[in-house]
Design a protein around this motif. Structure first.
Motif, PDB file in Angstrom:
ATOM      1  N   TRP A   1      18.803  -2.805   7.848  1.00  9.72           N
ATOM      2  CA  TRP A   1      18.775  -1.575   7.053  1.00  9.72           C
ATOM      3  C   TRP A   1      17.555  -1.421   6.153  1.00  9.72           C
ATOM      4  N   LYS A   2      16.996  -2.540   5.741  1.00 10.44           N
ATOM      5  CA  LYS A   2      15.821  -2.416   4.856  1.00 10.44           C
ATOM      6  C   LYS A   2      14.578  -1.973   5.639  1.00 10.44           C
ATOM      7  N   LEU A   3      14.656  -2.085   6.969  1.00 15.89           N
ATOM      8  CA  LEU A   3      13.475  -1.779   7.777  1.00 15.89           C
ATOM      9  C   LEU A   3      13.561  -0.395   8.418  1.00 15.89           C
ATOM     10  N   ARG A   4      14.657   0.281   8.179  1.00 17.79           N
ATOM     11  CA  ARG A   4      14.874   1.528   8.927  1.00 17.79           C
ATOM     12  C   ARG A   4      13.952   2.650   8.468  1.00 17.79           C
ATOM     13  N   TYR A   5      13.564   2.625   7.238  1.00 22.56           N
ATOM     14  CA  TYR A   5      12.766   3.745   6.736  1.00 22.56           C
ATOM     15  C   TYR A   5      11.307   3.588   7.116  1.00 22.56           C
ATOM     16  N   GLY A   6      10.776   2.385   6.889  1.00 21.08           N
ATOM     17  CA  GLY A   6       9.337   2.249   7.084  1.00 21.08           C
ATOM     18  C   GLY A   6       8.949   1.324   8.221  1.00 21.08           C
ATOM     19  N   GLY A   7       9.895   0.518   8.652  1.00 17.83           N
ATOM     20  CA  GLY A   7       9.521  -0.495   9.644  1.00 17.83           C
ATOM     21  C   GLY A   7       9.182  -1.807   8.958  1.00 17.83           C
ATOM     22  N   GLU A   8       8.646  -1.703   7.764  1.00 19.84           N
ATOM     23  CA  GLU A   8       8.437  -2.890   6.934  1.00 19.84           C
ATOM     24  C   GLU A   8       9.070  -2.625   5.576  1.00 19.84           C
ATOM     25  N   ASN A   9       9.320  -3.692   4.849  1.00 25.52           N
ATOM     26  CA  ASN A   9       9.891  -3.520   3.511  1.00 25.52           C
ATOM     27  C   ASN A   9       9.432  -4.666   2.616  1.00 25.52           C
ATOM     28  N   TYR A  10       9.145  -4.346   1.383  1.00 24.10           N
ATOM     29  CA  TYR A  10       8.764  -5.382   0.420  1.00 24.10           C
ATOM     30  C   TYR A  10       9.704  -5.300  -0.775  1.00 24.10           C
TER      31      TYR A  10
ATOM     32  N   GLN B   1       4.995   0.507   9.204  1.00 26.64           N
ATOM     33  CA  GLN B   1       4.652  -0.737   9.886  1.00 26.64           C
ATOM     34  C   GLN B   1       3.147  -0.793  10.166  1.00 26.64           C
ATOM     35  N   GLY B   2       2.541  -1.911   9.788  1.00 28.45           N
ATOM     36  CA  GLY B   2       1.134  -2.131  10.097  1.00 28.45           C
ATOM     37  C   GLY B   2       0.173  -1.375   9.199  1.00 28.45           C
ATOM     38  N   ASP B   3       0.682  -0.738   8.179  1.00 29.63           N
ATOM     39  CA  ASP B   3      -0.197   0.048   7.298  1.00 29.63           C
ATOM     40  C   ASP B   3      -0.712  -0.865   6.178  1.00 29.63           C
ATOM     41  N   ALA B   4      -1.881  -1.432   6.430  1.00 27.48           N
ATOM     42  CA  ALA B   4      -2.414  -2.434   5.498  1.00 27.48           C
ATOM     43  C   ALA B   4      -2.705  -1.828   4.130  1.00 27.48           C
ATOM     44  N   ARG B   5      -3.173  -0.586   4.127  1.00 25.35           N
ATOM     45  CA  ARG B   5      -3.501   0.037   2.840  1.00 25.35           C
ATOM     46  C   ARG B   5      -2.255   0.246   1.996  1.00 25.35           C
ATOM     47  N   GLU B   6      -1.233   0.732   2.662  1.00 24.04           N
ATOM     48  CA  GLU B   6       0.009   0.974   1.942  1.00 24.04           C
ATOM     49  C   GLU B   6       0.604  -0.360   1.459  1.00 24.04           C
ATOM     50  N   LYS B   7       0.494  -1.344   2.325  1.00 28.62           N
ATOM     51  CA  LYS B   7       1.004  -2.668   1.947  1.00 28.62           C
ATOM     52  C   LYS B   7       0.285  -3.183   0.693  1.00 28.62           C
ATOM     53  N   ALA B   8      -1.043  -2.972   0.679  1.00 31.75           N
ATOM     54  CA  ALA B   8      -1.817  -3.428  -0.478  1.00 31.75           C
ATOM     55  C   ALA B   8      -1.403  -2.674  -1.737  1.00 31.75           C
ATOM     56  N   ARG B   9      -1.130  -1.378  -1.552  1.00 28.39           N
ATOM     57  CA  ARG B   9      -0.723  -0.574  -2.696  1.00 28.39           C
ATOM     58  C   ARG B   9       0.626  -1.093  -3.240  1.00 28.39           C
ATOM     59  N   ILE B  10       1.528  -1.357  -2.310  1.00 28.90           N
ATOM     60  CA  ILE B  10       2.851  -1.859  -2.729  1.00 28.90           C
ATOM     61  C   ILE B  10       2.701  -3.225  -3.410  1.00 28.90           C
ATOM     62  N   ARG B  11       1.838  -4.020  -2.836  1.00 26.69           N
ATOM     63  CA  ARG B  11       1.624  -5.346  -3.435  1.00 26.69           C
ATOM     64  C   ARG B  11       1.140  -5.212  -4.877  1.00 26.69           C
ATOM     65  N   GLY B  12       0.179  -4.314  -5.051  1.00 26.52           N
ATOM     66  CA  GLY B  12      -0.345  -4.091  -6.410  1.00 26.52           C
ATOM     67  C   GLY B  12       0.751  -3.648  -7.349  1.00 26.52           C
ATOM     68  N   LEU B  13       1.570  -2.748  -6.848  1.00 29.27           N
ATOM     69  CA  LEU B  13       2.656  -2.229  -7.680  1.00 29.27           C
ATOM     70  C   LEU B  13       3.667  -3.326  -8.027  1.00 29.27           C
ATOM     71  N   ILE B  14       4.044  -4.087  -7.013  1.00 28.41           N
ATOM     72  CA  ILE B  14       5.044  -5.133  -7.252  1.00 28.41           C
ATOM     73  C   ILE B  14       4.496  -6.191  -8.216  1.00 28.41           C
ATOM     74  N   GLU B  15       3.256  -6.558  -8.012  1.00 29.20           N
ATOM     75  CA  GLU B  15       2.691  -7.594  -8.897  1.00 29.20           C
ATOM     76  C   GLU B  15       2.563  -7.099 -10.332  1.00 29.20           C
ATOM     77  N   LYS B  16       2.149  -5.859 -10.453  1.00 26.58           N
ATOM     78  CA  LYS B  16       2.020  -5.296 -11.804  1.00 26.58           C
ATOM     79  C   LYS B  16       3.391  -5.209 -12.482  1.00 26.58           C
ATOM     80  N   ALA B  17       4.349  -4.688 -11.709  1.00 25.18           N
ATOM     81  CA  ALA B  17       5.695  -4.535 -12.273  1.00 25.18           C
ATOM     82  C   ALA B  17       6.309  -5.906 -12.578  1.00 25.18           C
ATOM     83  N   SER B  18       6.054  -6.849 -11.705  1.00 26.84           N
ATOM     84  CA  SER B  18       6.644  -8.184 -11.919  1.00 26.84           C
ATOM     85  C   SER B  18       6.154  -8.773 -13.236  1.00 26.84           C
TER      86      SER B  18
END
Lengths: 550, 426, 486
Positions: free
Chosen positions: C353-362, C417-434
């Protein structure tokens, strides 16, 4: 072994001169304790062989740390205690500095919403209970008594709690903990400054904290701790009055949604079935088996032994009850609403019937039932440890934690067969029953069982008979006969023919050599061997090569 | 009679710490007011608890330690208030208080050089002056000047009013005796005193362990009271009352009289309609149960270790177990509640589990710091009720409360119950 | 002899692989942990093989990375830090015992939720499950990871439902924890009524708590006992919904306090839609029909008078909830309660279920308390806006744990899935929020990936103590080096 004057002065500078003493008159009271007469093989009697070098009364975590650091620097052993009940509270080696944590006695926080309280070491169960009950919460007081330390039960002792069937095992009720390690370093389990959890980040160092039996002073000093609380379905005030038949105090009123049943069973199988059914149905706050009519009466305390004897024995009542109460269970129901209460009572009654339980006639209705309903909660909630000492001494042999089925199978032969001979000798209390006590946890997920003996601590013959009786029992229930080594996974009671460390040393090989692992952990956390290990593992008897042997 | 008689009680102590707190099962109402024992509350080392003292006694008996200044300091830093005894007896038949007292008798006899000077001085005063205040005997009658009080040396009466050393000799406390006598007269009581011939009840001697003096005085007093032919001996001093009622029976002679505290007697007079409190006294008060009017007035006969076994090892003491439940708790409350306008608010620790004022057991004279810390704890508990005034029925409590209030800038007032009653009756 | 030959010699050639495809699949996962290839994949047959592997690894100084679940992995804990051998326990998939009487199961490490749930049901039992776990997720691994479970009432301790276990420590020694310790072995203990239910000990150490949460750095666990609960005879799921989360949190507090309700958890509409809809379109459509916040809870009756039990609970709950001016319902628009009930009682349908929207999930998750949850959510949304991540696409899951003394707060960030830019954006967001949330008191109790250095730098005493533990159980740092603080 006295402290050198400069060391004494150093400790005095830390805690203040009024909070340190090495006077024999002070030290003696840290040499004497319950069970010493069993645990003190080299010098039978009430005093352990080693007086502390000094007793210190630290007033803060910082002071504890300073003391422990000084101990590391100068190679001085230390042992902390709080309310201190039982031999294991005392130093077992010469030259130990005792930290009596009595001055650290505050309740730091009660988080009503998230159901936990944060306490210092000398807060008692009764004190905590008094504060949380006002907020509709309740605690899980240890059977060592509600005068005992909450934090000690979370971290350092192994005592069970009567309300475990609903409230859980206190080893599993700990949340955040503040802990001065044997090195003097301060370790906070859980988030800095917060108490809602004590696990992580990553593994939980609660794993090093207590195990089944509690650290018993061998792993530093626990200075603050959070305990999970539970909803209290009774009134916000427990009003008591004097004038009970068996207890000095009883409740003025029976809480609206409280019921107690004492079904008695002909066989263990029936009784166990009852436990399982009640567990499945999540009915009971208290679910236990009491050893005998005598035990039940003693649980409730007494106006005096004389009164007990005259009212219950001389009249033949106990004997008659014992006949009826071959396997008596005690279940206490609470509920939050009339509907819940009626459902629980109905199901309980159905289970009693199905499992062949017979409700004691005196407990069906009438004044005796009312009295019991008013007295039992006082005894159980108040949990006065002294009730069990009415013969002048109380000792357990095997203590076993497992399923109800396994603890009974472990017994193999009826307890009364073993105990009977000694009871008839007149040297231990002849209560006419097997005195096997079960306490259920987490809706009968597991139970604790122990065999209890009442003896007279002031009478060497009685002490000796108890020791021999326990030895008899252990010999008959050893591994080869029962499939379990009595004492199971490490209670440091029982087998009083051996020293505490020898008991562990002998058990280790049957239990995955836990004693070696524990010693390795001890050495890693206490490199200078200063946190008195007398009641921690078996390292005093181990050689280096043995510890590292695979 | 010897300390060794209680060796079994010492050996049966399980060092569980119950004796440090008020009786636990459900009486405890807060973290703040959970302590039961003034000595351990101040000194913290386990030896200062009752358990600690039992252990110390056993250690002495076994020759592990000897009498020393420290042993004496620990032994006498105790108000002998009896709270520990109650707490322990909630679950056992253990004797605690008797052991602590017997320990003092032993210490007084065997360790004369380490007796505390104030105790020696009080005992000497009793011996020389028949009172604790080193006052000439004739001064005992000063308080009654102008009052109608029979002299029972000369004439008969139904009631002996045993005034006590402090109420008759302490200028600040005499008013209590005076008020009491006025009320007795109003109610038409046939009473009198022994005047200058009244002798100290010997409570201080008893408390410090001078058993010889206690026995002598107690027997003398019992004989005197018997000879007077009175029905009742009434005293306003809780210390005298507790001793005469609870401890005199152990000395031997039959007591052919009833012993009452004046508050009990006044309560009877109110109930009989002989006194009618009618004037409003608008005051919110809290009542302090003096130990010796409360739990320590329950008659105690020492067991001296005599017992037999049933069921093999169940020790049965051949004397009744006394917990202090039969102390005088209701009469003072009833008197106070009979006064219109009085609002009585209870403290958390009350009746048989009341916290001690800190004055007794020879503590006030020898260990004023313990007395002060203990009374301040009680004042804090009184303050927490919101009451304006703390009421008691004991001169020792009242004097210590006064000292505590002075030392702590407390706004509380302290009065004797009789002070309030007389306002309402007059 | 090369590595493959050596391992083959230990456990058999057919159980070792260096196939480039296999190795590549193990080199990375759906996390921000840098990809790194293992040298080999080894599939031990049992404890003896594991022991052999560990002994060998100690001698050869080669890291072992334990793994039990099927792909896709998502937290970086099975991605090698410096190469080595991935020890795949997936083949150890026997359910060793299901014991209705004592409400417990004993399973090997490779037993999955998909496999175990129906087998338990046959015996009248169920697990206290995580929220719709992956079907191929190892039940044992989930327990070892302290994955939050959905029935707070049965969550007595953070360690639940994991109880006792066998472990091969990093030294190669085998040990059994808790009640499983002791003579007889599993079967011997069963014969005399034992059921491996009591988790503490043996004696003065709680070994299970040191192994749990360690990301395989302390020992490798071939089997464990897992606490089970009765399968309800009757169960009903209800929704409470509101625009204000605080009202639902208050309701959750009240029901948990009175032990009313079994499963109790809170979701935002995105998470609920993700659990129920099969794909991105379905999720987007469903979200529009849902209120922003949903509290889902079940009311269950068991073997004794189940209707009556449900009845009193419902009435008591209704009294409680209606005092707050809310009413439980069994449908939210087109969403029917029984559908969600099926979802939460089972492993997730594919795709997870976590993968249904984007194909990947963080993921971003931590432990806090229910009354603090709301201090994190607006802050996260604000940060999302700053990072140009659509706040409406953040899944939020609030799970009260340990009988309501704390809660898990989880945020899911779907990513194409496979969207490196979006993944990087999410990573930035998660790290900042963390970082921000850690300062705010969030407790990252399960520090995967980059959370480890973040958390451990703030808990130096813990690190020092934990290193001592590591030194006892895995002195040569053979097990999964580079994780946690080792």
């Amino acid at each position: 072994m006295a402290l050198a004057p400069h060391i004494y002065k150093m400790f005095s500078n830390i805690v203040g001169s009024v909070n340190i003493s090495d006077d024999p008159a002070i030290l003696e009271s840290y040499t004497f304790n319950w069970l010493n007469e069993f645990n003190n093989l080299c010098a039978p009697g009430k005093f352990l062989p080693h007086r502390p070098a000094a007793v210190l009364l630290p007033g803060s975590t910082e002071e504890v740390q300073s003391i422990v650091r000084a101990c590391n620097r100068y190679g001085i052993k230390f042992k902390a205690l709080s309310t201190g009940y039982g031999s294991h509270s005392l130093p077992g080696q010469p030259g130990v500095v005792v930290l009596d944590l009595r001055r650290m006695n505050r309740i730091l926080e009660i988080d009503e919403k998230n159901k936990f309280a944060v306490v210092e070491p000398y807060v008692t169960w009764a004190q905590l209970e008094a504060e949380v009950i006002k907020r509709g919460l309740f605690t899980t007081p240890v059977q060592a008594g509600s005068q005992a330390s909450v934090l000690a039960n979370l971290t350092s002792g192994w005592g069970m709690n009567t309300f475990g069937n609903h409230g859980g095992h206190n080893g599993r009720n700990a949340l955040g903990i503040e802990w001065v390690l044997p090195t003097g370093d301060l370790l906070k389990l859980g988030p800095p400054g917060e108490w809602f959890t004590g696990d992580g980040p990553g593994p939980s160092l609660r794993g090093v904290m207590r195990g089944h039996c509690g650290a018993q002073g061998g792993m530093g000093v626990f200075t603050k701790g959070a305990i999970k609380l539970h909803h209290w379905p009774g009134p916000p005030k427990l009003e008591t009055e004097t004038g009970g038949m068996m207890t000095a105090y009883l409740m003025k009123e029976i809480p609206e949604f409280m019921e107690m049943v004492i079904p008695c069973f002909d066989t263990y199988e029936q009784m166990i079935d009852f436990f399982y059914q009640v567990g499945d149905a999540e009915l009971a706050y208290v679910l236990m088996r009491v050893g005998s009519a005598e035990h039940m009466i003693s649980l409730m305390g007494a106006t005096s032994n004389k009164d007990i004897y005259e009212a219950f024995y001389a009249t033949g009542m106990v004997q008659a009850l014992t006949e009826q109460m071959k396997h008596p269970a005690v279940a206490m129901i609470f509920a939050n609403s009339r509907r819940e209460f009626e459902y629980r009572k109905k199901v309980m009654s159905e289970i009693v019937q199905e499992t062949g339980g017979k409700i004691l006639e005196v407990m069906t209705e009438g004044p005796m039932k009312e009295l019991m309903m008013k007295e039992m909660p006082v005894a159980l909630i108040g949990n006065c440890t002294l009730f069990i000492h009415h013969a002048g001494g109380f000792v357990i042999s095997s203590g076993y934690m497992g399923t109800n089925e396994s603890v009974v199978k472990h017994m193999g032969i009826p307890q009364e067969e073993i105990k009977g001979k000694w009871a008839k000798s007149g040297k231990i209390l002849d209560d006419g029953a097997d005195s096997t006590y079960h306490n259920s946890f987490e809706n009968n997920a597991y139970v604790y069982m122990e065999m209890e003996f009442h003896y007279d601590a002031s009478n060497p013959e009685s002490v000796d008979a108890s020791r021999q009786c326990i030895t008899d029992e252990r010999n008959q229930r050893r591994l080869e006969k029962s499939g379990f080594e009595p004492n199971d996974i490490g209670l440091t009671c029982g087998d009083y023919e051996k020293s505490p460390q020898q008991r562990i040393m002998d058990m280790g090989p049957h239990y995955g050599n836990f004693h070696l692992w524990q010693e390795r952990i001890k050495r890693a956390f206490d490199p200078n061997d200063v946190s008195d290990r007398s009641w921690y593992g078996a390292g005093l008897l181990m050689k280096d090569a043995e510890v590292s042997k695979k | 009679m010897a300390l060794a008689d209680y060796k079994k009680d010492m050996m049966r102590c399980v060092r569980c710490s119950t004796c440090k707190f008020i009786p636990i099962p459900s009486l405890l109402k807060s973290w703040r007011f959970a302590q039961g024992c003034p000595a351990i509350a101040k000194h913290n080392f386990h030896s200062f608890s009752a358990s600690g003292k039992l252990i110390m006694a056993l250690s002495l008996l076994e020759g592990r330690i000897e009498y020393s200044p420290k042993v004496m300091e620990i032994l006498y830093n105790c108000t002998l208030c009896g709270m520990c005894d109650l707490s322990c007896k909630v679950g056992t038949d253990q004797e605690l208080w008797e052991v602590l007292h017997e320990f003092r008798i032993d210490a007084w006899q065997k360790n004369e050089k380490n007796r505390f000077a104030p105790h020696v001085s009080i005992v000497e005063s009793i011996k020389s002056y028949d009172n604790v205040w080193q006052q000439p005997r004739r001064k005992r009658t000063d308080w009654a000047k102008g009052l109608k009080v029979k002299d029972l040396n000369q004439e008969k009466a139904e009631v002996l009013y045993f005034v006590g050393c402090t109420y008759s000799l302490d200028p600040e406390m005499r008013r209590v005796a005076k008020n009491t006598a006025i009320l007795f007269n109003k109610a038409g009581v046939d009473f009198g005193t022994l005047g200058a011939n009244e002798k100290c009840c010997a409570s201080p001697a008893f408390m410090v362990g001078d058993e010889e003096l206690f026995q002598k005085m107690a027997i003398e007093n019992i004989n005197t009271f018997n000879q007077l032919g009175v029905k009742k001996v009434v005293t306003s001093c809780a210390g005298c009352f507790g001793l005469i009622k609870s401890k005199y029976p152990r000395v031997g002679p039959e007591m052919k009289f009833e012993v009452q505290h004046s508050i009990e007697f006044l309560n009877e007079l109110i109930k009989e309609g002989k006194l009618k409190p009618s004037k409003e006294v608008n005051l919110s008060i809290t009542y302090h149960d003096p130990c010796h009017l409360g739990r320590m007035s329950d008659t105690r006969i020492p067991s001296h270790g005599v017992e037999h076994y049933e069921l093999g090892t169940m020790p049965i003491k051949d004397i009744p177990k006394v917990m202090g439940m039969n102390g005088v708790y209701e009469p003072p409350r009833e008197v106070l509640k009979s006064i219109p306008g009085i609002k009585l608010i209870e403290m958390e620790r009350r009746r048989e589990y009341a916290w001690c004022c800190g004055s007794g057991g020879g503590v006030k004279s020898a260990f004023p710091e313990l007395a002060m810390d203990t009374v301040k704890e009680r004042l804090e508990e009184a303050r927490a009720t919101g009451a304006e005034t703390i009421v008691s029925c004991c001169p020792w409590c009242e004097k210590n409360f006064e000292d505590g209030i002075r030392d702590s800038d407390s706004e509380l007032k302290v009065v004797d119950a009789v002070d309030l009653l007389i306002q309402s009756v007059e | 002899m090369n590595l493959k030959q050596e391992i083959s010699g230990l456990i058999g050639a057919d159980r070792v692989s260096d196939d480039p495809g296999v190795i590549a699949a193990l080199a990375g996962d759906m996390s921000f942990v840098p990809s790194r290839s293992p040298d080999l994949l080894a599939k031990p047959r049992g404890v003896k093989d594991i022991q052999g592997l560990v002994a060998w690894a100690n001698q050869a100084n080669v890291p072992l990375i334990p793994m039990s679940s099927g792909a896709p992995h998502s937290r970086g804990d099975t991605v090698p830090s410096i190469g080595g051998v991935v020890v795949d326990l997936g083949g150890l998939n026997r359910i060793l015992r299901i014991n209705r009487k004592n409400r417990v199961t004993v399973i090997e490490a490779g037993v999955t939720f998909g496999q175990l749930i129906p087998e338990l049901k046959k015996e009248g039992l169920r697990l206290n499950l995580p929220l719709s776990p992956r079907a191929n997720k190892s039940v044992l691994a989930s327990g070892l990871e302290r994955e939050p479970v959905i029935i707070p009432r049965f969550h007595w301790d953070a360690a639940d439902p994991l109880l006792c276990m066998e472990v091969v420590f990093g030294t190669g020694e085998v040990f059994q924890t808790g009640e499983a310790s002791g003579p007889g072995g599993l079967e011997g203990q069963w014969q005399i009524g034992g059921a491996q239910k009591f988790p503490l000990g043996p004696h003065q150490v709680d070994y299970h708590k040191l192994i749990q949460g360690s990301q395989g750095t302390i020992g490798i666990v071939p089997w464990a006992s897992i606490k089970c609960e009765l399968y309800p005879a009757i169960d009903k799921l209800y929704f409470l919904s509101d625009t204000r989360l605080e009202r639902l949190i208050e309701a959750a507090y009240r029901m948990i306090r009175l032990d009313l309700g079994d499963e109790v958890f809170l979701l935002n509409n995105f998470t609920l839609a993700s659990l129920l809809a099969p794909n991105r379109e379905g999720i987007e459509r469903l979200i529009r029909t849902l209120p922003p916040w949903i509290l889902a809870f079940t009311v269950c009756g068991y073997n004794r008078h189940p209707e009556e039990k449900v009845d009193y609970q419902e009435k008591d709950l209704w009294d409680l909830i209606q005092k707050q001016g809310m009413t439980p319902v069994q449908s939210l628009g087109e969403v029917k309660a029984e559908v969600l009930l099926r979802v939460i009682r089972n492993a997730s349908a594919e795709p997870y279920w976590k993968l249904r929207y984007g194909g990947e999930n963080y993921e971003l998750f931590f432990i806090t308390t229910l009354n603090r949850v709301e201090s994190f959510i607006p802050a996260l949304r604000e940060m999302a806006v700053q990072e140009n991540y659509p706040a409406s696409q953040i899944g939020i899951y609030i799970q009260p744990v340990v009988q309501g003394t704390s809660c898990h707060l989880g945020f899911d960030f779907p990513c194409p899935q496979g969207d490196a830019r979006e993944k990087a954006r999410i990573r930035g967001l998660i790290e900042k929020a963390s970082l921000a949330f850690q300062k705010q008191g969030a407790w990252f109790s399960r520090p995967y990936g980059s959370w480890a250095p973040m958390v451990y730098s703030q808990n130096t005493e813990f690190v020092s103590a934990m290193k001592r533990v590591k030194g006892v159980f895995d002195p040569k740092n053979i097990l999964n080096p580079g994780k946690l603080c080792f």
